[in-house]
Design a protein around this motif. Structure first.
Motif, PDB file in Angstrom:
ATOM      1  N   ALA A   1       1.003  -1.422  -0.186  1.00  0.00           N
ATOM      2  CA  ALA A   1       0.056  -0.016   0.128  1.00  0.00           C
ATOM      3  C   ALA A   1       0.846   1.122  -0.124  1.00  0.00           C
ATOM      4  CB  ALA A   1      -1.026   0.175   1.284  1.00  0.00           C
ATOM      5  N   PRO A   2       1.858   1.362   0.924  1.00  0.00           N
ATOM      6  CA  PRO A   2       2.615   2.629   0.633  1.00  0.00           C
ATOM      7  C   PRO A   2       3.853   2.682  -0.401  1.00  0.00           C
ATOM      8  CG  PRO A   2       3.090   1.509   2.809  1.00  0.00           C
ATOM      9  CD  PRO A   2       2.556   0.317   1.882  1.00  0.00           C
ATOM     10  N   GLY A   3       3.566   1.773  -1.401  1.00  0.00           N
ATOM     11  CA  GLY A   3       4.632   1.908  -2.409  1.00  0.00           C
ATOM     12  C   GLY A   3       5.705   1.372  -2.467  1.00  0.00           C
ATOM     13  N   ASN A   4       5.831   0.470  -1.359  1.00  0.00           N
ATOM     14  CA  ASN A   4       7.173  -0.214  -1.152  1.00  0.00           C
ATOM     15  C   ASN A   4       6.946  -1.554  -1.697  1.00  0.00           C
ATOM     16  OD1 ASN A   4       5.462  -0.636   1.081  1.00  0.00           O
ATOM     17  ND2 ASN A   4       6.860  -1.829   2.152  1.00  0.00           N
ATOM     18  N   GLN A   5       8.127  -2.081  -2.298  1.00  0.00           N
ATOM     19  CA  GLN A   5       8.039  -3.457  -3.038  1.00  0.00           C
ATOM     20  C   GLN A   5       8.812  -4.368  -2.204  1.00  0.00           C
ATOM     21  OE1 GLN A   5       9.412  -2.100  -6.874  1.00  0.00           O
ATOM     22  NE2 GLN A   5       7.608  -1.492  -7.598  1.00  0.00           N
ATOM     23  N   SER A   6       8.557  -5.993  -2.766  1.00  0.00           N
ATOM     24  CA  SER A   6       9.416  -7.109  -2.415  1.00  0.00           C
ATOM     25  C   SER A   6       9.237  -8.208  -3.352  1.00  0.00           C
ATOM     26  CB  SER A   6       8.835  -7.218  -0.996  1.00  0.00           C
ATOM     27  OG  SER A   6       7.361  -7.691  -0.939  1.00  0.00           O
ATOM     28  N   PHE A   7      10.126  -9.042  -3.002  1.00  0.00           N
ATOM     29  CA  PHE A   7      10.171 -10.195  -3.911  1.00  0.00           C
ATOM     30  C   PHE A   7      10.025 -11.373  -2.891  1.00  0.00           C
ATOM     31  CE2 PHE A   7      12.398 -13.759  -6.051  1.00  0.00           C
ATOM     32  CZ  PHE A   7      11.594 -13.767  -7.033  1.00  0.00           C
ATOM     33  N   PHE A   8       9.144 -12.477  -3.221  1.00  0.00           N
ATOM     34  CA  PHE A   8       9.295 -13.502  -2.284  1.00  0.00           C
ATOM     35  C   PHE A   8       9.618 -14.932  -3.025  1.00  0.00           C
ATOM     36  CE2 PHE A   8       6.426 -10.701   0.132  1.00  0.00           C
ATOM     37  CZ  PHE A   8       6.592 -11.252   1.483  1.00  0.00           C
ATOM     38  N   GLY A   9      10.088 -15.623  -2.308  1.00  0.00           N
ATOM     39  CA  GLY A   9      10.372 -17.069  -3.144  1.00  0.00           C
ATOM     40  C   GLY A   9       9.986 -18.055  -2.005  1.00  0.00           C
TER      41      GLY A   9
END
Length: 655
Positions: free
Chosen positions: A175-183
């Motif tokens: 929601a705040p615009g931060n991103q992430s990647f999960f495996g």
């Protein structure tokens, strides 16, 4: 690795090409039997027996979740079970390992061995059998995020040994615009060496990469923060979290004879953060300016070993069935936390992007903590067909905590307690039943939030109690209706005048629960629930005016509705509509600020069809239909923004 909206199309093309290669490979191997459906049948609303909380795959319906049952958190309290066995879990499971979970509270906790105040969350490992099944899920959303999930059921020896394997990748924007990647990855086996015996070893792992620290907003006075633009991340890009979670172990269930049953499990869980940041805009003013405080931690770790051994003896007496259980449970959790350094930046607008090289943070020695707990219990479960049931249990628990803080003597906490429970139900007719229960527990109280001066500090264990009762009516048209009363009591933890998160009194949540689940009319399935609650804080803090009477963040009203309607004449198509309403909430411990009531609406469609003779499911949903703006509490007077409107699509295919 992070992917922004600007390059999402190329990412989507790559995911589509990867998914297509999986489809072609499965077709080439002849693994395309449409009868072997696995994930296409996932349907939380269709599978829910009540409105208290059901999760299947990535779908969830109901009033409660693992983080919120009657205003408390079973996950924080350590009330987690895996296939009914005691599990000390410091971080979440991956869906590659578990297929579903159910919240056991109120009527659903009846005849459940050793229930706990504020409920239990029971997880189920993905099934495996004699058929090869490959399930794929491909997802996209309007923010440029995507996911690809592969789950396989692999037979090895017919009726003896089968495997469950899964791998998935996720690209998310929050929601705040931060991103992430999960495996995420998992492997489990179901081995049946002889009739009546099943052994399930498993391993799973989740890798979180490059999740930027989401901003918190803390006003300098008794007011809500001014409106913040969502999906606009103010940086810094280097404030990334890198975390690895692993769960592994084995469980077994054996029917030794017609009368004796054995269940056992031994589990290990770890959560390691090599980098961890928090970002708090403190002293925020109505003009939208604040002091940005960025905190960085040295490597953090949590590791838990837990298990249970249970022996059960069943006695049959005509229509009556009696079972006596003897159980031993234990756990050890070792953690390392604290030691972080922080940097405060000059006052500036909160949406101003911080784009500077990563500074050097000064760390200090960390705190080490060890918790050991043993539990021995005996329970009786009696069921009389057509009459009702009675369950009695008594546990004795030994609890020891050692906290080694830098520059301070070793802190020692030793406690033991007797924990009784009793549940009873009576069937007044074939459709109407009444129930009641009383339960005591010794539970964990979590860690101090990021907004507190003692952030990440582990909190002490607490004694809790719960009493509830109600009735259930099974309507002639198939719907199940439940109405109940509950009273839950615990010590109350919140931030004091020095912003130290600690025990400040006692809290009582007393209220009414209502649940309706099942078919309401031809083609219409409904899961509807309501909690009308009176949460109250008592103690010296209230009498002295340091703490308000309403506990932080607890609404007096919680309403939920999930509907699925099968369109007449259109095979396989269902329209979905969900509503969640939360009443007003105290936004600070002194009750000087109140968050307004909010309702979030979702609408979508489910389409079951065949794709090249393979069962498929397409789900499209518009989340937060009205684009409602809301704030989530992360501590007294500290907030995060909610998710704005978003369109999601998931295509599931079983081979």
């Amino acid at each position: 690795m992070t992917i922004s909206s600007a390059n999402a199309p190329s990412t989507s093309r790559s995911l589509r090409m990867f998914r297509a290669s999986i489809l072609l490979t499965a077709a080439a191997l002849g693994l395309t039997d449409p009868a072997l459906a696995q994930r296409v049948t996932d349907n939380a609303a269709g599978g829910a027996e009540d409105a208290f909380g059901t999760s299947i795959g990535n779908e969830r319906v109901g009033l409660y979740s693992g983080n919120d049952v009657r205003g408390f958190s079973p996950v924080t309290a350590n009330n987690i079970r895996l296939e009914g066995l005691y599990f000390d879990r410091p971080a979440s499971f991956t869906d590659r390992l578990v297929q579903s979970n159910v919240v056991r509270v109120g009527l659903t906790a009846q005849n459940y061995l050793f229930p706990a105040p504020t409920g239990i969350v029971d997880y189920k490992i993905r099934p495996a059998g004699n058929d090869f099944v490959l399930s794929t899920m491909f997802g996209l959303n309007s923010w440029g995020g995507g996911r690809l999930e592969l789950d396989a059921q692999i037979p090895v020896i017919e009726d003896k040994l089968s495997l469950v394997a899964g791998v998935a990748g996720f690209v998310d924007e929050l929601a705040p615009g931060n991103q992430s990647f999960f495996g995420s990855y998992a492997l489990a086996a179901r081995w049946k060496p002889v009739a009546g015996v099943e052994v399930v070893p498993f391993w799973s792992r989740i890798d979180l990469y490059n999740r930027e620290a989401a901003p918190l907003y803390t006003p300098e006075g008794a007011f809500l923060p001014p409106r913040v633009e969502r999906r606009r991340f103010p940086g810094p890009e280097w404030a990334d979290q890198r975390n690895t979670v692993q769960h592994y172990g084995a469980l077994t269930k054996a029917r030794l004879s017609d009368k004796w049953q054995l269940a056992a499990g031994l589990f290990r869980s770890t959560s390691d953060s090599s980098t961890n940041f928090a970002q708090n805009f403190i002293a925020m003013r109505p003009d939208g300016t604040a002091i940005r405080r960025v905190t960085s931690d040295p490597p953090l770790s949590l590791a838990g070993t837990s298990g249970e051994l249970r022996l059960s003896r069943t006695f049959a007496d005509g229509p009556r069935r009696h079972t006596v259980h003897l159980a031993v449970r234990g756990r050890e959790r070792v953690s390392r936390y604290g030691g972080g350094g922080r940097i405060d930046f000059e006052r500036a607008p909160v949406d101003e992007v911080l784009d500077i090289p990563a500074p050097d943070f000064t760390f200090v020695p960390q705190t080490g903590e060890t918790v050991r707990q043993g539990i021995a219990g005996v329970a009786y479960d009696g069921r009389w067909a057509g009459v009702g049931g009675l369950s009695l249990g008594l546990q004795h628990t030994w609890y020891a905590k050692r906290v080694d803080r830098p520059g301070a003597p070793l802190a020692r906490t030793d406690d033991q307690a007797w924990l009784p429970n009793i549940t009873a139900s009576l069937e007044l007719s074939d459709r109407l039943a009444v129930y009641g229960s009383y339960t005591k527990g010794l539970e964990e109280s979590g860690i101090a939030p990021d907004s507190a001066a003692n952030r990440t500090e582990a909190l002490p264990a607490i004694l809790t109690s719960q009493i509830d009762g109600g009735l259930r009516w099974k309507a002639p048209w198939g719907m199940s209706l439940i109405a109940g009363l509950f009273d839950v009591r615990k010590p109350y933890f919140a931030a004091d005048e020095a912003n130290v998160f600690r025990e400040l009194g006692d809290v009582r949540h007393r209220g009414i629960e209502l649940s309706a689940a099942g078919p309401l009319a031809k083609g219409l399935t409904v899961v509807a629930g309501a909690v009308l609650m009176q949460p109250r804080v008592t103690g010296d803090g209230v009498r002295l005016g340091r703490v308000g009477r309403r506990p932080l963040g607890q609404p007096s009203q919680l309403l939920t509705l999930a509907t699925q309607y099968a369109l007449p004449g259109v095979d396989g198509v269902q329209l979905t509509f969900n509503v969640t309403h939360r009443g007003t909430r105290a936004a600070d411990t002194r009750n000087l600020v109140t968050l307004p009531a909010r309702a979030i609406l979702d609408a979508g469609v489910r389409w079951r069809f065949d794709l090249a003779d393979n069962p498929a499911l397409l789900r499209v949903q518009l989340q937060n239909l009205t684009n409602a703006y809301d704030l989530a509490l992360v501590g007294s007077g500290s907030y995060q923004v909610n998710s704005p409107r978003q369109l999601t699509m998931f295509l599931t295919v079983d081979f």
